[in-house]
Design a protein around this motif. Structure first.
Motif, PDB file in Angstrom:
ATOM      1  N   SER A   7      12.572  27.572  22.626  1.00  0.00           N
ATOM      2  CA  SER A   7      12.126  26.861  21.430  1.00  0.00           C
ATOM      3  C   SER A   7      12.179  25.357  21.648  1.00  0.00           C
ATOM      4  O   SER A   7      12.888  24.874  22.528  1.00  0.00           O
ATOM      5  CB  SER A   7      13.017  27.279  20.262  1.00  0.00           C
ATOM      6  OG  SER A   7      12.543  26.718  19.057  1.00  0.00           O
ATOM      7  N   GLN A   8      11.457  24.619  20.816  1.00  0.00           N
ATOM      8  CA  GLN A   8      11.376  23.165  20.960  1.00  0.00           C
ATOM      9  C   GLN A   8      11.094  22.795  22.419  1.00  0.00           C
ATOM     10  O   GLN A   8      11.702  21.874  22.979  1.00  0.00           O
ATOM     11  CB  GLN A   8      12.637  22.489  20.390  1.00  0.00           C
ATOM     12  CG  GLN A   8      12.699  22.665  18.859  1.00  0.00           C
ATOM     13  CD  GLN A   8      13.928  22.055  18.212  1.00  0.00           C
ATOM     14  OE1 GLN A   8      14.963  22.707  18.093  1.00  0.00           O
ATOM     15  NE2 GLN A   8      13.807  20.801  17.775  1.00  0.00           N
ATOM     16  N   LEU A   9      10.170  23.566  22.969  1.00  0.00           N
ATOM     17  CA  LEU A   9       9.752  23.427  24.359  1.00  0.00           C
ATOM     18  C   LEU A   9       8.341  22.841  24.329  1.00  0.00           C
ATOM     19  O   LEU A   9       7.488  23.361  23.622  1.00  0.00           O
ATOM     20  CB  LEU A   9       9.756  24.834  24.985  1.00  0.00           C
ATOM     21  CG  LEU A   9       9.558  24.987  26.480  1.00  0.00           C
ATOM     22  CD1 LEU A   9      10.673  24.320  27.256  1.00  0.00           C
ATOM     23  CD2 LEU A   9       9.481  26.485  26.827  1.00  0.00           C
ATOM     24  N   GLY A  42      26.469  18.856  25.380  1.00  0.00           N
ATOM     25  CA  GLY A  42      25.033  18.697  25.606  1.00  0.00           C
ATOM     26  C   GLY A  42      24.304  19.958  25.166  1.00  0.00           C
ATOM     27  O   GLY A  42      24.707  21.074  25.478  1.00  0.00           O
ATOM     28  N   HIS A  43      23.224  19.753  24.414  1.00  0.00           N
ATOM     29  CA  HIS A  43      22.489  20.894  23.834  1.00  0.00           C
ATOM     30  C   HIS A  43      21.016  20.546  23.822  1.00  0.00           C
ATOM     31  O   HIS A  43      20.658  19.624  23.100  1.00  0.00           O
ATOM     32  CB  HIS A  43      23.009  21.158  22.420  1.00  0.00           C
ATOM     33  CG  HIS A  43      22.285  22.232  21.701  1.00  0.00           C
ATOM     34  ND1 HIS A  43      22.546  23.563  21.905  1.00  0.00           N
ATOM     35  CD2 HIS A  43      21.275  22.204  20.789  1.00  0.00           C
ATOM     36  CE1 HIS A  43      21.770  24.294  21.129  1.00  0.00           C
ATOM     37  NE2 HIS A  43      20.975  23.493  20.440  1.00  0.00           N
ATOM     38  N   THR A  44      20.182  21.181  24.529  1.00  0.00           N
ATOM     39  CA  THR A  44      20.361  22.273  25.447  1.00  0.00           C
ATOM     40  C   THR A  44      19.341  22.110  26.559  1.00  0.00           C
ATOM     41  O   THR A  44      18.295  21.499  26.320  1.00  0.00           O
ATOM     42  CB  THR A  44      20.216  23.639  24.730  1.00  0.00           C
ATOM     43  OG1 THR A  44      20.248  24.712  25.670  1.00  0.00           O
ATOM     44  CG2 THR A  44      18.942  23.720  23.907  1.00  0.00           C
ATOM     45  N   MET A  86      29.258  30.743  21.048  1.00  0.00           N
ATOM     46  CA  MET A  86      28.851  31.608  19.934  1.00  0.00           C
ATOM     47  C   MET A  86      28.395  30.687  18.808  1.00  0.00           C
ATOM     48  O   MET A  86      29.200  29.947  18.245  1.00  0.00           O
ATOM     49  CB  MET A  86      30.026  32.470  19.495  1.00  0.00           C
ATOM     50  CG  MET A  86      30.521  33.355  20.625  1.00  0.00           C
ATOM     51  SD  MET A  86      31.919  34.367  20.137  1.00  0.00           S
ATOM     52  CE  MET A  86      32.047  35.406  21.619  1.00  0.00           C
ATOM     53  N   GLN A  87      27.118  30.724  18.508  1.00  0.00           N
ATOM     54  CA  GLN A  87      26.586  29.759  17.533  1.00  0.00           C
ATOM     55  C   GLN A  87      27.258  29.918  16.170  1.00  0.00           C
ATOM     56  O   GLN A  87      27.605  28.951  15.526  1.00  0.00           O
ATOM     57  CB  GLN A  87      25.074  29.924  17.397  1.00  0.00           C
ATOM     58  CG  GLN A  87      24.302  29.512  18.653  1.00  0.00           C
ATOM     59  CD  GLN A  87      22.794  29.565  18.462  1.00  0.00           C
ATOM     60  OE1 GLN A  87      22.292  29.784  17.349  1.00  0.00           O
ATOM     61  NE2 GLN A  87      22.053  29.360  19.540  1.00  0.00           N
ATOM     62  N   ALA A  88      27.351  31.160  15.699  1.00  0.00           N
ATOM     63  CA  ALA A  88      27.988  31.435  14.400  1.00  0.00           C
ATOM     64  C   ALA A  88      27.222  30.830  13.221  1.00  0.00           C
ATOM     65  O   ALA A  88      27.796  30.149  12.370  1.00  0.00           O
ATOM     66  CB  ALA A  88      29.465  31.007  14.390  1.00  0.00           C
ATOM     67  N   MET A 128      18.643  16.120  22.609  1.00  0.00           N
ATOM     68  CA  MET A 128      18.699  16.432  24.040  1.00  0.00           C
ATOM     69  C   MET A 128      17.838  17.650  24.385  1.00  0.00           C
ATOM     70  O   MET A 128      17.939  18.194  25.487  1.00  0.00           O
ATOM     71  CB  MET A 128      20.150  16.636  24.489  1.00  0.00           C
ATOM     72  CG  MET A 128      20.980  15.353  24.464  1.00  0.00           C
ATOM     73  SD  MET A 128      22.625  15.593  25.143  1.00  0.00           S
ATOM     74  CE  MET A 128      23.382  14.000  24.754  1.00  0.00           C
ATOM     75  N   LYS A 129      17.008  18.077  23.427  1.00  0.00           N
ATOM     76  CA  LYS A 129      16.143  19.231  23.687  1.00  0.00           C
ATOM     77  C   LYS A 129      14.928  18.808  24.504  1.00  0.00           C
ATOM     78  O   LYS A 129      14.528  17.643  24.517  1.00  0.00           O
ATOM     79  CB  LYS A 129      15.740  19.871  22.351  1.00  0.00           C
ATOM     80  CG  LYS A 129      16.927  20.574  21.660  1.00  0.00           C
ATOM     81  CD  LYS A 129      16.582  21.066  20.265  1.00  0.00           C
ATOM     82  CE  LYS A 129      17.781  21.780  19.630  1.00  0.00           C
ATOM     83  NZ  LYS A 129      17.526  22.125  18.208  1.00  0.00           N
ATOM     84  N   TRP A 130      14.314  19.791  25.143  1.00  0.00           N
ATOM     85  CA  TRP A 130      13.255  19.517  26.130  1.00  0.00           C
ATOM     86  C   TRP A 130      12.079  18.754  25.511  1.00  0.00           C
ATOM     87  O   TRP A 130      11.527  17.842  26.113  1.00  0.00           O
ATOM     88  CB  TRP A 130      12.793  20.860  26.730  1.00  0.00           C
ATOM     89  CG  TRP A 130      12.025  20.774  27.998  1.00  0.00           C
ATOM     90  CD1 TRP A 130      11.054  19.863  28.326  1.00  0.00           C
ATOM     91  CD2 TRP A 130      12.154  21.640  29.144  1.00  0.00           C
ATOM     92  NE1 TRP A 130      10.569  20.105  29.592  1.00  0.00           N
ATOM     93  CE2 TRP A 130      11.224  21.201  30.117  1.00  0.00           C
ATOM     94  CE3 TRP A 130      12.953  22.759  29.435  1.00  0.00           C
ATOM     95  CZ2 TRP A 130      11.063  21.843  31.353  1.00  0.00           C
ATOM     96  CZ3 TRP A 130      12.783  23.388  30.661  1.00  0.00           C
ATOM     97  CH2 TRP A 130      11.866  22.935  31.620  1.00  0.00           C
TER      98      TRP A 130
END
Ligand code: XIL
Length: 512
Positions: A126-128, A119-121, A241-243, A86-88
């Motif tokens: 990044s990954q743009l 949904g991410h992101t 919080m990604q962690a 779902m990244k750009w």
């Protein structure tokens, strides 16, 4: 679902007084019904759900055809996050050309398995795709708003939450440079949140970042930002919080207090990308630290009411992003590369209130080796040679151990004779029977199950070969060529299609 109590060590039955080495035992039995040993246990998600939280995993499209992987993904986890799709760069690689096919595969999988989707992101540096960075500043806002609007509208009703903006901060708490920040300053964040809310008013909207798990400059910056956004009435529901933790960097500073201060603003908090990497090779100390970090994250989320759930950044080392991103590091996930639960899995289970599953690499660390003693795949007998090796640091009581060899019966009688022809540990201590698979799978409608009347396998020790044999009582032929556990190797080698259980818990191999 009930969670039967299981002892990791189990009962120790006495060895028969007479141990005769090379004894051939024959046993004619017909057993039907489901697998008896693999006890039902609550899944990680069921345990979390009993505490009002979810337990999820990231996943990615290329992994889904791996049936053993997706079976665990679909059963153990109540929520999934697409790792990339779902990244750009995937969803709008060319300006105005939207492609949601890969993300749709993920939402379809979730729907089929009763899972929610984060949904991410929507907006990330990044990954743009390159075209965004190449736009004149004056056109970035319109492009961003269009992207957010199209994607959030497409997934309306299918995602419960969106990481609307990902990783807005530098480590020192200043805003990270990106085409969006350059064009709009920090206002891009409110603009993106408003656009997402307009497109999907029901989705929970999050800001997501790493190294904001503990108190510090970066989490202070996030705290200041979200407070301002809330004061301005910008739609915002939570902080992710990604962690992405690492044993060599220590556990986040006061994670609970940090989570609580966001909760006290009226926001939800989610652990969105948990993994705990280490410098390879793994050893006992690093593994113990890793388990402790996983456990502490679970305990922290349980202690903070507004922490709504935990997502691991994929559940298995087989598909971890860590080794390619952090060279020399790895072993970050709950399951190993063979999809077997690691000590961290037990730590999470017990922290969630479940029983220890024994997947701690200690008492249950066995592997199976196999050779075919039989070059004729179309005769009336199957002759697997199997041996077990203790790969752990503790002795294993063999009376707790069962081993399964899966095959297909073809036509003919439904009763079997099973034999142990020879073993250095003595065939009189080896039990064997054929059972019908509860759910027949390709290459596996029956299995030969081997057990032990007693004995103990020391760390590093092997049972030595156990020469097994079976036939149908009418002596009709098999076709072994398609049998799940069948292999053609004639010397002993590690065999993942021979599955080993200790106390009913799988410790080696992959079930059909
Ligand atoms: C990672 C994916 O897992 C990789 O497959 C990809 O190559 C790079 O991105 N923080 C995030 C995630 O928010 O989107 C990243 O995912 C991991 C770090």
């Amino acid at each position: 679902m009930s969670s039967p109590k299981r002892s990791r060590h189990g009962r120790t039955r006495g060895l028969p007084a007479l141990l005769i080495g090379a004894l051939t035992l024959a046993l004619a039995v017909t057993l039907t019904g489901g697998p008896a040993t693999a006890a039902q246990q609550d899944t990680l998600h069921e345990l979390a759900a009993a505490q009002g939280k979810y337990f999820g995993s990231a996943t990615d499209n290329p992994e889904l055809p791996d049936a053993a992987y997706s079976a665990i993904l679909g059963s153990e986890f109540g929520q999934i996050t697409p790792g990339n799709s779902m990244k750009w760069d995937t969803t709008e690689p060319v300006q105005g050309q939207f492609d949601f096919a890969k993300g749709d595969v993920i939402t379809d999988f979730a729907a089929q398995h009763g899972q929610t989707v984060r949904g991410h992101t929507l907006v990330w540096h990044s990954q743009l795709p390159g075209w965004v960075g190449a736009l004149p500043s004056a056109r970035v806002e319109a492009a961003m708003t269009r992207h957010v609007t199209e994607e959030a509208a497409h997934y309306r009703g299918e995602v419960t939450a969106w990481d609307v903006v990902n990783e807005p901060f530098n480590e020192d708490g200043t805003f990270r440079s990106s085409p969006f920040y350059t064009a709009m300053g920090s206002d891009y964040i409110a603009t993106a949140l408003r656009a997402a809310h307009a497109a999907d008013p029901d989705a929970e909207l999050y800001l997501n970042d790493y190294n904001i798990e503990g108190l510090g400059a970066k989490s202070d910056a996030m705290y200041t930002l979200v407070k301002e956004l809330l004061d301005e009435g910008v739609p915002l529901d939570g902080v992710g919080m990604q962690a992405h933790l690492a044993v060599q960097y220590g556990f986040p500073n006061q994670m609970r207090a940090n989570m609580q201060r966001f909760a006290d603003l009226g926001l939800d908090v989610a652990v969105t990308e948990l993994d705990v990497r280490m410098e390879l090779p793994a050893d006992a100390a690093k593994t113990a630290t890793q388990s402790s970090y996983y456990r502490q994250v679970v305990e922290t989320c349980l202690a903070v009411e507004r922490c709504i759930g935990i997502t691991v950044w994929d559940y298995t080392d087989k598909y971890s992003w860590v080794p390619s991103t952090f060279p020399g590091q790895g072993s970050a996930n709950l399951y190993d590369e063979n999809l077997l639960p690691k000590p961290a899995h037990s730590a999470v289970r017990t922290a969630l209130g479940g029983e220890d599953d024994g997947g701690d690499g200690g008492p249950g660390a066995l592997k199976a080796q196999y050779r075919s003693s039989d070059s004729a795949t179309r005769d009336n007998q199957i002759k697997p040679g199997v041996q077990l090796v203790n790969t752990g640091s503790t002795a294993v009581s063999l009376s707790d151990v069962t081993v399964r060899y899966w095959f297909t019966s073809e036509n003919g009688a439904s009763s079997y004779s099973t034999w142990c022809d020879w073993s250095p540990i003595g065939c009189s201590t080896v039990t064997h029977r054929v059972a019908t698979a509860g759910i027949p799978k390709a290459g596996a409608d029956h299995y030969l199950e081997v057990g032990f009347r007693g004995g103990s396998l020391a760390p590093g020790a092997s049972t030595g070969e156990i020469q097994l044999r079976l036939n149908k009582t009418d002596w009709s032929n098999f076709d072994e060529s398609d049998d799940y556990s069948h292999g053609s190797g004639t010397s002993y080698a590690d065999a993942l299609k021979i599955v080993v259980y200790v106390g009913g818990e799988r410790v080696w191999g992959i079930e059909p």
